[in-house]
Design a protein around this motif. Structure first.
Motif, PDB file in Angstrom:
ATOM      1  N   VAL A   1       0.834  -1.098   0.033  1.00  0.00           N
ATOM      2  CA  VAL A   1      -0.043  -0.166   0.029  1.00  0.00           C
ATOM      3  C   VAL A   1       1.178   1.484  -0.383  1.00  0.00           C
ATOM      4  O   VAL A   1       0.630   1.751  -0.747  1.00  0.00           O
ATOM      5  CB  VAL A   1      -0.750   0.251   1.055  1.00  0.00           C
ATOM      6  N   LEU A   2       1.733   1.292   0.387  1.00  0.00           N
ATOM      7  CA  LEU A   2       3.019   2.603   0.733  1.00  0.00           C
ATOM      8  C   LEU A   2       4.488   2.150   0.181  1.00  0.00           C
ATOM      9  O   LEU A   2       4.735   3.275   0.439  1.00  0.00           O
ATOM     10  CB  LEU A   2       3.227   2.649   2.442  1.00  0.00           C
ATOM     11  N   GLN A   3       4.590   1.205  -0.349  1.00  0.00           N
ATOM     12  CA  GLN A   3       5.786   0.903  -1.109  1.00  0.00           C
ATOM     13  C   GLN A   3       6.974   1.197   0.336  1.00  0.00           C
ATOM     14  O   GLN A   3       7.441   1.957  -0.742  1.00  0.00           O
ATOM     15  CB  GLN A   3       5.115   1.816  -2.367  1.00  0.00           C
ATOM     16  N   GLN A   4       6.558   0.828   0.963  1.00  0.00           N
ATOM     17  CA  GLN A   4       7.764   0.990   2.288  1.00  0.00           C
ATOM     18  C   GLN A   4       8.363  -0.452   2.466  1.00  0.00           C
ATOM     19  O   GLN A   4       8.146  -0.816   3.742  1.00  0.00           O
ATOM     20  CB  GLN A   4       7.000   2.134   3.382  1.00  0.00           C
ATOM     21  N   PRO A   5       9.003  -0.816   1.643  1.00  0.00           N
ATOM     22  CA  PRO A   5       9.947  -2.781   2.560  1.00  0.00           C
ATOM     23  C   PRO A   5       9.621  -2.167   3.741  1.00  0.00           C
ATOM     24  O   PRO A   5      10.386  -1.452   4.527  1.00  0.00           O
ATOM     25  CB  PRO A   5      10.567  -2.619   1.426  1.00  0.00           C
ATOM     26  N   THR A   6       9.881  -4.091   4.945  1.00  0.00           N
ATOM     27  CA  THR A   6      10.232  -2.844   5.663  1.00  0.00           C
ATOM     28  C   THR A   6      11.540  -4.568   5.745  1.00  0.00           C
ATOM     29  O   THR A   6      11.377  -5.964   5.365  1.00  0.00           O
ATOM     30  CB  THR A   6       8.596  -3.832   7.001  1.00  0.00           C
ATOM     31  N   MET A   7      12.796  -4.547   6.658  1.00  0.00           N
ATOM     32  CA  MET A   7      13.802  -5.534   6.293  1.00  0.00           C
ATOM     33  C   MET A   7      13.368  -5.712   7.775  1.00  0.00           C
ATOM     34  O   MET A   7      12.655  -6.277   9.162  1.00  0.00           O
ATOM     35  CB  MET A   7      14.689  -4.192   7.124  1.00  0.00           C
ATOM     36  N   SER A   8      13.981  -7.719   7.655  1.00  0.00           N
ATOM     37  CA  SER A   8      13.896  -8.381   8.991  1.00  0.00           C
ATOM     38  C   SER A   8      14.605  -8.207  10.171  1.00  0.00           C
ATOM     39  O   SER A   8      15.149  -6.736   9.353  1.00  0.00           O
ATOM     40  CB  SER A   8      14.339  -9.596   8.675  1.00  0.00           C
ATOM     41  N   ARG A   9      14.253  -8.431  10.942  1.00  0.00           N
ATOM     42  CA  ARG A   9      15.115  -7.827  12.516  1.00  0.00           C
ATOM     43  C   ARG A   9      17.018  -8.269  11.764  1.00  0.00           C
ATOM     44  O   ARG A   9      17.652  -7.364  12.398  1.00  0.00           O
ATOM     45  CB  ARG A   9      14.722  -8.232  13.627  1.00  0.00           C
TER      46      ARG A   9
ATOM     47  N   ARG B   1      23.875  -3.364  -0.416  1.00  0.00           N
ATOM     48  CA  ARG B   1      23.232  -3.753  -2.231  1.00  0.00           C
ATOM     49  C   ARG B   1      22.224  -4.705  -1.614  1.00  0.00           C
ATOM     50  O   ARG B   1      21.083  -4.886  -1.847  1.00  0.00           O
ATOM     51  CB  ARG B   1      23.854  -3.393  -3.114  1.00  0.00           C
ATOM     52  N   ALA B   2      23.123  -5.546  -1.872  1.00  0.00           N
ATOM     53  CA  ALA B   2      22.518  -7.235  -1.109  1.00  0.00           C
ATOM     54  C   ALA B   2      21.336  -7.234  -0.257  1.00  0.00           C
ATOM     55  O   ALA B   2      20.383  -7.593  -0.389  1.00  0.00           O
ATOM     56  CB  ALA B   2      23.526  -8.213  -1.462  1.00  0.00           C
ATOM     57  N   ALA B   3      21.295  -6.844   0.797  1.00  0.00           N
ATOM     58  CA  ALA B   3      20.282  -6.782   1.491  1.00  0.00           C
ATOM     59  C   ALA B   3      19.346  -6.328   1.223  1.00  0.00           C
ATOM     60  O   ALA B   3      18.287  -6.808   1.343  1.00  0.00           O
ATOM     61  CB  ALA B   3      21.315  -5.768   2.881  1.00  0.00           C
ATOM     62  N   PHE B   4      19.426  -4.438   0.789  1.00  0.00           N
ATOM     63  CA  PHE B   4      18.618  -4.308   0.392  1.00  0.00           C
ATOM     64  C   PHE B   4      17.710  -4.835  -1.192  1.00  0.00           C
ATOM     65  O   PHE B   4      16.477  -4.440  -1.183  1.00  0.00           O
ATOM     66  CB  PHE B   4      18.540  -3.166  -0.336  1.00  0.00           C
ATOM     67  N   ALA B   5      18.355  -5.507  -1.813  1.00  0.00           N
ATOM     68  CA  ALA B   5      17.956  -6.231  -2.976  1.00  0.00           C
ATOM     69  C   ALA B   5      17.410  -7.735  -2.231  1.00  0.00           C
ATOM     70  O   ALA B   5      15.944  -8.226  -2.704  1.00  0.00           O
ATOM     71  CB  ALA B   5      18.413  -6.553  -4.055  1.00  0.00           C
ATOM     72  N   GLY B   6      17.793  -8.097  -1.449  1.00  0.00           N
ATOM     73  CA  GLY B   6      16.962  -9.467  -1.280  1.00  0.00           C
ATOM     74  C   GLY B   6      15.401  -9.106  -0.460  1.00  0.00           C
ATOM     75  O   GLY B   6      14.730  -9.766  -0.438  1.00  0.00           O
ATOM     76  N   ASN B   7      15.506  -8.435   0.290  1.00  0.00           N
ATOM     77  CA  ASN B   7      14.844  -7.393   1.089  1.00  0.00           C
ATOM     78  C   ASN B   7      13.908  -7.100   0.408  1.00  0.00           C
ATOM     79  O   ASN B   7      12.318  -7.412  -0.122  1.00  0.00           O
ATOM     80  CB  ASN B   7      14.695  -6.080   1.316  1.00  0.00           C
ATOM     81  N   LEU B   8      13.821  -6.508  -1.281  1.00  0.00           N
ATOM     82  CA  LEU B   8      12.718  -6.028  -1.624  1.00  0.00           C
ATOM     83  C   LEU B   8      12.451  -7.232  -2.026  1.00  0.00           C
ATOM     84  O   LEU B   8      10.709  -7.438  -2.469  1.00  0.00           O
ATOM     85  CB  LEU B   8      13.370  -5.373  -2.557  1.00  0.00           C
ATOM     86  N   ALA B   9      13.233  -8.468  -2.766  1.00  0.00           N
ATOM     87  CA  ALA B   9      12.711  -9.391  -3.568  1.00  0.00           C
ATOM     88  C   ALA B   9      11.813 -10.407  -3.105  1.00  0.00           C
ATOM     89  O   ALA B   9      10.873 -10.977  -3.286  1.00  0.00           O
ATOM     90  CB  ALA B   9      14.072 -10.493  -3.880  1.00  0.00           C
ATOM     91  N   TYR B  10      12.014 -10.233  -1.358  1.00  0.00           N
ATOM     92  CA  TYR B  10      11.065 -11.245  -0.549  1.00  0.00           C
ATOM     93  C   TYR B  10       9.574 -10.772  -1.059  1.00  0.00           C
ATOM     94  O   TYR B  10       8.697 -11.096  -0.825  1.00  0.00           O
ATOM     95  CB  TYR B  10      11.694 -10.789   0.318  1.00  0.00           C
ATOM     96  N   TRP B  11       9.227  -9.543  -0.911  1.00  0.00           N
ATOM     97  CA  TRP B  11       7.704  -8.530  -0.682  1.00  0.00           C
ATOM     98  C   TRP B  11       7.411  -8.545  -1.943  1.00  0.00           C
ATOM     99  O   TRP B  11       6.489  -8.834  -2.027  1.00  0.00           O
ATOM    100  CB  TRP B  11       7.522  -7.310  -0.698  1.00  0.00           C
ATOM    101  N   GLU B  12       7.942  -9.124  -3.343  1.00  0.00           N
ATOM    102  CA  GLU B  12       7.414  -8.688  -4.652  1.00  0.00           C
ATOM    103  C   GLU B  12       6.609 -10.130  -4.769  1.00  0.00           C
ATOM    104  O   GLU B  12       7.023 -11.165  -4.265  1.00  0.00           O
ATOM    105  CB  GLU B  12       8.518  -9.413  -6.031  1.00  0.00           C
ATOM    106  N   VAL B  13       5.665 -10.333  -5.449  1.00  0.00           N
ATOM    107  CA  VAL B  13       4.669 -11.321  -6.013  1.00  0.00           C
ATOM    108  C   VAL B  13       4.822 -11.551  -6.978  1.00  0.00           C
ATOM    109  O   VAL B  13       5.627 -11.297  -8.130  1.00  0.00           O
ATOM    110  CB  VAL B  13       3.171 -10.706  -6.223  1.00  0.00           C
ATOM    111  N   PRO B  14       5.505 -13.040  -7.018  1.00  0.00           N
ATOM    112  CA  PRO B  14       5.663 -13.721  -7.982  1.00  0.00           C
ATOM    113  C   PRO B  14       4.586 -14.200  -9.228  1.00  0.00           C
ATOM    114  O   PRO B  14       3.886 -13.795  -9.230  1.00  0.00           O
ATOM    115  CB  PRO B  14       6.226 -15.262  -7.946  1.00  0.00           C
ATOM    116  N   SER B  15       5.452 -13.863 -10.114  1.00  0.00           N
ATOM    117  CA  SER B  15       4.959 -13.920 -12.112  1.00  0.00           C
ATOM    118  C   SER B  15       4.778 -15.123 -11.994  1.00  0.00           C
ATOM    119  O   SER B  15       5.153 -15.702 -11.696  1.00  0.00           O
ATOM    120  CB  SER B  15       5.722 -13.130 -12.800  1.00  0.00           C
TER     121      SER B  15
END
Length: 113
Positions: free
Chosen positions: A34-42, A99-113
């Motif tokens: 909804v807000l386009q704000q990814p959350t990081m795991s702890r 950068r890898a941590a952010f990329a992994g976080n963003l990938a986690y929240w993406e909807v698989p096609s």
């Protein structure tokens, strides 16, 4: 809101894998969608903080080295320049990890096609 029997076990698994309780995982999902704000795991959040601390530490060291180079004669001391290069490489490594941590976080929240 009640989660059905079909979703509850999977929600528990996903939340636990991310280091959250189910309600926090749902909140994180909504923030991303909804807000386009990814959350990081702890663990990722702690890694991000550690990287920032390391980069600050390296920056302080680089500052001291630069001061030494400026004060030395001649200014092109090979040992100091090698040390500077090593610190620059270390900064690049930490930035790549960040950068890898952010990329992994963003990938986690993406909807698989």
């Amino acid at each position: 809101m009640k989660i059905g029997d079909e979703l509850a076990p999977r929600l528990e698994i996903e939340a636990k894998a991310f280091g959250h309780v189910p309600s926090k995982w749902i909140e994180a999902l909504l923030r991303r969608r909804v807000l386009q704000q990814p959350t990081m795991s702890r663990p990722d959040e702690l890694a991000f903080i550690a990287v920032q601390v390391e980069l600050r530490r390296i920056g302080v060291h680089l500052h001291h080295i630069l001061n030494q180079i400026e004060a030395s004669a001649p200014a092109t001391n090979p040992a100091h320049l090698a040390e500077l290069t090593a610190h620059a490489d270390e900064i690049r490594l930490h930035l790549a990890r960040l950068r890898a941590a952010f990329a992994g976080n963003l990938a986690y929240w993406e909807v698989p096609s």
